[in-house]
Design a protein around this motif. Structure first.
Motif, short mmCIF file in Angstrom:
data_model
loop_
_atom_site.label_atom_id
_atom_site.label_comp_id
_atom_site.label_asym_id
_atom_site.label_seq_id
_atom_site.Cartn_x
_atom_site.Cartn_y
_atom_site.Cartn_z
N ASN A 1 -8.58 3.95 -11.17
CA ASN A 1 -7.43 4.56 -11.86
C ASN A 1 -7.80 5.26 -13.15
O ASN A 1 -7.08 5.20 -14.15
CB ASN A 1 -6.34 3.50 -12.12
CG ASN A 1 -5.59 3.20 -10.85
OD1 ASN A 1 -5.13 4.11 -10.15
ND2 ASN A 1 -5.48 1.92 -10.51
N LEU A 2 -8.94 5.93 -13.13
CA LEU A 2 -9.40 6.66 -14.30
C LEU A 2 -9.16 8.17 -14.18
O LEU A 2 -9.64 8.95 -14.98
CB LEU A 2 -10.90 6.42 -14.52
CG LEU A 2 -11.28 5.01 -14.98
CD1 LEU A 2 -12.79 4.82 -14.90
CD2 LEU A 2 -10.79 4.75 -16.39
N ASP B 1 -0.85 1.83 -8.83
CA ASP B 1 -0.02 1.92 -10.02
C ASP B 1 -0.57 1.13 -11.20
O ASP B 1 0.03 1.12 -12.28
CB ASP B 1 1.41 1.44 -9.70
CG ASP B 1 2.09 2.39 -8.73
OD1 ASP B 1 1.78 3.61 -8.79
OD2 ASP B 1 2.89 1.92 -7.92
N LEU B 2 -1.72 0.49 -11.02
CA LEU B 2 -2.29 -0.28 -12.14
C LEU B 2 -2.96 0.67 -13.12
O LEU B 2 -3.52 1.70 -12.73
CB LEU B 2 -3.34 -1.26 -11.63
CG LEU B 2 -2.89 -2.36 -10.66
CD1 LEU B 2 -4.01 -3.35 -10.44
CD2 LEU B 2 -1.65 -3.07 -11.18
N ASP B 3 -2.93 0.29 -14.41
CA ASP B 3 -3.73 1.12 -15.32
C ASP B 3 -5.15 0.56 -15.36
O ASP B 3 -5.40 -0.52 -14.85
CB ASP B 3 -3.06 1.28 -16.69
CG ASP B 3 -2.87 -0.02 -17.39
OD1 ASP B 3 -3.79 -0.86 -17.32
OD2 ASP B 3 -1.80 -0.22 -18.00
N GLY C 1 -2.44 9.11 0.75
CA GLY C 1 -3.28 7.97 1.12
C GLY C 1 -3.01 6.75 0.27
O GLY C 1 -2.11 6.75 -0.57
N SER C 2 -3.81 5.71 0.50
CA SER C 2 -3.59 4.48 -0.25
C SER C 2 -4.92 3.81 -0.59
O SER C 2 -5.95 4.05 0.06
CB SER C 2 -2.72 3.52 0.56
OG SER C 2 -3.38 3.16 1.75
N ILE C 3 -4.86 2.98 -1.64
CA ILE C 3 -6.03 2.21 -2.07
C ILE C 3 -5.60 0.75 -2.17
O ILE C 3 -4.70 0.41 -2.95
CB ILE C 3 -6.54 2.72 -3.44
CG1 ILE C 3 -6.97 4.19 -3.32
CG2 ILE C 3 -7.72 1.86 -3.92
CD1 ILE C 3 -7.31 4.86 -4.64
N LEU C 4 -6.21 -0.08 -1.33
CA LEU C 4 -5.84 -1.48 -1.29
C LEU C 4 -7.00 -2.33 -1.77
O LEU C 4 -8.12 -2.20 -1.27
CB LEU C 4 -5.47 -1.91 0.13
CG LEU C 4 -4.37 -1.14 0.86
CD1 LEU C 4 -4.16 -1.70 2.26
CD2 LEU C 4 -3.06 -1.19 0.07
N TYR C 5 -6.71 -3.21 -2.74
CA TYR C 5 -7.70 -4.18 -3.19
C TYR C 5 -7.17 -5.55 -2.83
O TYR C 5 -6.06 -5.91 -3.24
CB TYR C 5 -7.92 -4.04 -4.71
CG TYR C 5 -8.99 -4.97 -5.22
CD1 TYR C 5 -10.32 -4.78 -4.86
CD2 TYR C 5 -8.68 -6.05 -6.04
CE1 TYR C 5 -11.30 -5.64 -5.30
CE2 TYR C 5 -9.66 -6.91 -6.50
CZ TYR C 5 -10.97 -6.70 -6.13
OH TYR C 5 -11.96 -7.55 -6.56
N LYS D 1 -8.76 -6.48 -15.16
CA LYS D 1 -8.25 -7.86 -15.04
C LYS D 1 -8.18 -8.29 -13.57
O LYS D 1 -8.36 -9.46 -13.26
CB LYS D 1 -6.87 -7.98 -15.68
CG LYS D 1 -6.94 -8.02 -17.20
CD LYS D 1 -5.55 -8.13 -17.81
CE LYS D 1 -5.59 -7.66 -19.26
NZ LYS D 1 -4.29 -7.15 -19.72
N ALA D 2 -7.92 -7.33 -12.69
CA ALA D 2 -7.89 -7.65 -11.25
C ALA D 2 -9.29 -7.89 -10.69
O ALA D 2 -9.44 -8.38 -9.58
CB ALA D 2 -7.19 -6.54 -10.48
#
Ligand code: ATP
Length: 248
Positions: free
Chosen positions: A55-56, A78-80, A67-71, A86-87
């Motif tokens: 997310n940079l 939507d995370l900064d 598309g999507s990014i799944l962790y 932190k994740a």
């Protein structure tokens, strides 16, 4: 279904400045506990892919438009960037980006800023980083800006380790380093992967060295994945040999 993938990137498109389409549908799957290489020449889209994940992109006027990014199965788009850390996901940027006016040790400690587990745990991890990088222990009091390129790359990786990551996105670790030093850095990446269980996604133009250390790889060309497979399959692939390993 449980695929064992820690990170899944599904068909992402990235556009810069609302008009420049740079990633044209990139999909990757990064298994937990492994080293995955993202390969390709200059401008293929490796850095953009890593920045999309951590997310940079926003600060560069880039945007994931499809598309999507799944962790761990969770959508993280939507995370900064600090929530991403932190994740458990941290990026080591190309060009190292040390704080040049701080000492090596101060640089390492800045990596621990999101942690809440106290000074003793942080001190213990600092010692662990020095065990991986004995050279940094010797240089701990030196101003980072006056250390060598290799030492700065080590400092940047060490700082990432200080955040206790599950996954490190490592951008072009070999850049500008002499071959022997490149080998040393990759040996340490392998040791951290084996002993700490840290998952790596690393972008490299140096296909030869990356495929000797990675478990699997993806090759990007002009914003698309053109080949993927186990590191061994890629090393033995005639096209990879001819176009990326410089032999035929
Ligand atoms: P390198 O090894 O040179 O970093 P790369 O494979 O990492 O190459 P990217 O840095 O992701 O490639 O760049 C992919 C394309 O996106 C290039 O054509 C580049 O010019 C373009 N690009 C990168 N950043 C931006 C930006 N902030 N604005 C517009 N275009 C950009």
């Amino acid at each position: 279904p449980e695929t064992g993938a820690l990170l899944e990137v599904n068909n992402i498109e990235v556009i810069y400045n609302h008009v420049i389409l740079v990633l044209k549908g990139v999909s990757l799957s990064v298994p937990k506990g492994r080293i995955t290489a993202l390969l390709g020449g200059n401008g293929a889209g490796k850095t953009t892919t890593l920045k999309a994940i951590s997310n940079l992109l926003h600060s560069e006027r880039g945007e994931v438009t499809k598309g999507s990014i799944l962790y761990k199965g969770r959508n993280v788009q939507d995370l900064d960037p600090s929530d991403m850390v932190k994740a458990g996901v941290i990026q080591v940027m190309e060009g190292r980006h040390c704080f040049e006016h701080l000492t090596v040790e101060e640089n390492l400690l800045t990596g621990a800023y999101t942690r809440r587990d106290g000074a003793a745990a942080i001190a213990a991890d600092l010692e662990r980083v020095y065990d991986y990088f004995p050279r940094l222990r010797e240089r701990r009091r030196s101003q980072a800006g006056y250390t060598s390129g290799g030492e700065q790359q080590m400092t940047a990786i060490g700082r990432a380790l200080m955040s206790k990551p599950e996954m490190i996105l490592l951008d072009e670790p070999s850049m500008g380093l002499a071959p022997q030093l490149v080998e040393q850095i990759f040996e340490i990446v392998r040791a951290v992967n084996e002993h700490e269980g840290v998952t790596f996604l690393l972008a490299e133009q140096n296909t030869n060295v990356a495929l000797r250390y990675a478990d699997a790889g993806y090759i990007l060309e002009s914003g698309r994945v053109v080949m993927e497979g186990s590191a061994q399959d890629l090393r033995e692939n005639p096209d990879v040999k001819e176009f990326y390993l410089g032999m035929s």
